[in-house]
Motif scaffolding. Structure first.
Motif, PDB file in Angstrom:
ATOM      1  N   ALA A   1     -24.542 -42.331   3.502  1.00  0.00           N
ATOM      2  CA  ALA A   1     -23.705 -41.603   2.542  1.00  0.00           C
ATOM      3  C   ALA A   1     -23.476 -40.171   3.007  1.00  0.00           C
ATOM      4  O   ALA A   1     -22.350 -39.664   2.962  1.00  0.00           O
ATOM      5  N   ILE A   2     -24.522 -39.523   3.459  1.00  0.00           N
ATOM      6  CA  ILE A   2     -24.404 -38.152   3.965  1.00  0.00           C
ATOM      7  C   ILE A   2     -23.460 -38.105   5.162  1.00  0.00           C
ATOM      8  O   ILE A   2     -22.584 -37.236   5.259  1.00  0.00           O
ATOM      9  N   ALA A   3     -23.619 -39.073   6.066  1.00  0.00           N
ATOM     10  CA  ALA A   3     -22.759 -39.114   7.257  1.00  0.00           C
ATOM     11  C   ALA A   3     -21.309 -39.349   6.869  1.00  0.00           C
ATOM     12  O   ALA A   3     -20.397 -38.709   7.419  1.00  0.00           O
ATOM     13  N   SER A   4     -21.073 -40.243   5.916  1.00  0.00           N
ATOM     14  CA  SER A   4     -19.697 -40.562   5.510  1.00  0.00           C
ATOM     15  C   SER A   4     -19.018 -39.361   4.866  1.00  0.00           C
ATOM     16  O   SER A   4     -17.870 -39.037   5.190  1.00  0.00           O
ATOM     17  N   VAL A   5     -19.704 -38.703   3.939  1.00  0.00           N
ATOM     18  CA  VAL A   5     -19.103 -37.541   3.274  1.00  0.00           C
ATOM     19  C   VAL A   5     -18.861 -36.433   4.288  1.00  0.00           C
ATOM     20  O   VAL A   5     -17.817 -35.757   4.251  1.00  0.00           O
ATOM     21  N   SER A   6     -19.789 -36.232   5.204  1.00  0.00           N
ATOM     22  CA  SER A   6     -19.613 -35.204   6.234  1.00  0.00           C
ATOM     23  C   SER A   6     -18.376 -35.494   7.076  1.00  0.00           C
ATOM     24  O   SER A   6     -17.592 -34.585   7.394  1.00  0.00           O
ATOM     25  N   GLN A   7     -18.168 -36.756   7.423  1.00  0.00           N
ATOM     26  CA  GLN A   7     -16.976 -37.139   8.186  1.00  0.00           C
ATOM     27  C   GLN A   7     -15.711 -36.932   7.362  1.00  0.00           C
ATOM     28  O   GLN A   7     -14.673 -36.517   7.880  1.00  0.00           O
ATOM     29  N   HIS A   8     -15.808 -37.219   6.063  1.00  0.00           N
ATOM     30  CA  HIS A   8     -14.641 -37.066   5.193  1.00  0.00           C
ATOM     31  C   HIS A   8     -14.230 -35.606   5.031  1.00  0.00           C
ATOM     32  O   HIS A   8     -13.090 -35.320   4.667  1.00  0.00           O
ATOM     33  N   LEU A   9     -15.154 -34.688   5.292  1.00  0.00           N
ATOM     34  CA  LEU A   9     -14.830 -33.271   5.162  1.00  0.00           C
ATOM     35  C   LEU A   9     -14.073 -32.737   6.373  1.00  0.00           C
ATOM     36  O   LEU A   9     -13.694 -31.563   6.399  1.00  0.00           O
ATOM     37  N   ASP A  10     -13.869 -33.595   7.350  1.00  0.00           N
ATOM     38  CA  ASP A  10     -13.049 -33.212   8.502  1.00  0.00           C
ATOM     39  C   ASP A  10     -11.644 -32.879   8.028  1.00  0.00           C
ATOM     40  O   ASP A  10     -11.042 -33.599   7.219  1.00  0.00           O
ATOM     41  N   ALA A  11     -11.085 -31.772   8.531  1.00  0.00           N
ATOM     42  CA  ALA A  11      -9.777 -31.308   8.071  1.00  0.00           C
ATOM     43  C   ALA A  11      -8.687 -32.345   8.294  1.00  0.00           C
ATOM     44  O   ALA A  11      -7.815 -32.553   7.450  1.00  0.00           O
TER      45      ALA A  11
END
Length: 281
Positions: free
Chosen positions: A156-166
């Motif tokens: 979940a942490i990895a997915s949200v972090s990836q989703h924060l990519d501009a």
């Protein structure tokens, strides 16, 4: 009256174990000394149309009720390889947000699939929460339905972090903006956040990133009722999940809401849900 004004009766109970603003746990409860697996799967099936169908297809009447359920079940998935699929967790997250927070879906996730078996690289949930005299909150959900809590929260942490990519967020704005129904309350305010010319900072500033964790829980497996001992164990499990998110620094970057659904047995729930789904297809 909006199609979203009517909802299935409440099933999941909020447990009094919150660690503060932004952390909650919800449980299916117990019956005859056992965790309510089959009733939980039935409840998830009740939410199928709203989860899988866009607003214009949700006008459900007595004569088309079964057809709408059939259409929704087909869109969720038709694969026999259901054990590693996460739709049951996504629907649980959808139901909790709709039921307890009064959010409104902006677009069903499965609507973006080219076929009912596709894995979508997108947010698992896109809702809006409208609060009087405040800007609309865009609730962007990431759901993980796993056997282990450590794997669920790590991914979940990895997915949200990836989703924060501009680049990802820019693509999501372009994709989601045109799909927002014009009948949505405060439509102009909401769609402005998805305008291609608006800054991503505006969207992020009004966003709540909702992490839904549904996983095997030793507390739920061993319990027979929702007593104080059970609540204390669930609180410990919730503390572990939140500590992992806090240590990642993710909640310092964006607003995070953690929603935990403890399961006595993840595989049993997935199997029960799959039987319900196949029965409607």
């Amino acid at each position: 009256m909006s199609v979203y004004d009517q909802k299935p009766d409440r099933f999941l109970a909020k447990l009094q174990v919150s660690l503060g603003e932004g952390t909650e746990a919800y449980c299916a409860g117990f019956e005859m000394n056992e965790w309510r697996c089959s009733p939980f799967a039935f409840h998830l099936a009740e939410w199928l149309p709203e989860y899988a169908l866009p607003e214009e297809e949700l006008r459900i009447h007595h004569e088309n009720l079964l057809m709408k359920l059939h259409q929704a079940a087909i869109r969720v998935y038709t694969s026999e390889k259901y054990k590693n699929r996460g739709e049951a967790g996504e629907i649980a997250l959808h139901a909790i947000c709709r039921d307890y927070f009064g959010t409104i879906p902006l677009s069903p996730r499965v609507f973006y699939k080219s076929s009912s078996n596709d894995v979508v690289k997108a947010f698992d949930m896109v809702h809006v929460r409208l609060i009087d005299n405040q800007k609309p909150e865009i609730w962007l959900g990431e759901s993980k339905l796993y056997e282990t809590a450590s794997k669920a929260v790590s991914d979940a942490i990895a997915s949200v972090s990836q989703h924060l990519d501009a680049g990802f967020l820019t693509n999501q704005k372009v994709l989601l903006g045109p799909q927002i129904p014009k009948s949505t309350p405060r439509y102009e305010e909401i769609v402005a956040l998805f305008n291609k010319n608006s800054s991503l900072d505006e969207l992020i500033g009004n966003a709540v990133f909702v992490i839904g964790i549904s996983c095997d829980s030793l507390a739920a497996l061993e319990a027979q009722t929702t007593d104080n001992a059970y609540l204390q164990k669930i609180r410990s499990e919730l503390e572990y999940l939140w500590s992992r998110i806090n240590n990642s620094g993710l909640n310092q970057r964006v607003r995070i809401r953690l929603i935990y659904t403890p399961l006595a047995n993840k595989n049993s729930l997935v199997e029960a849900f799959d039987r319900r789904l196949k029965g409607l297809q």
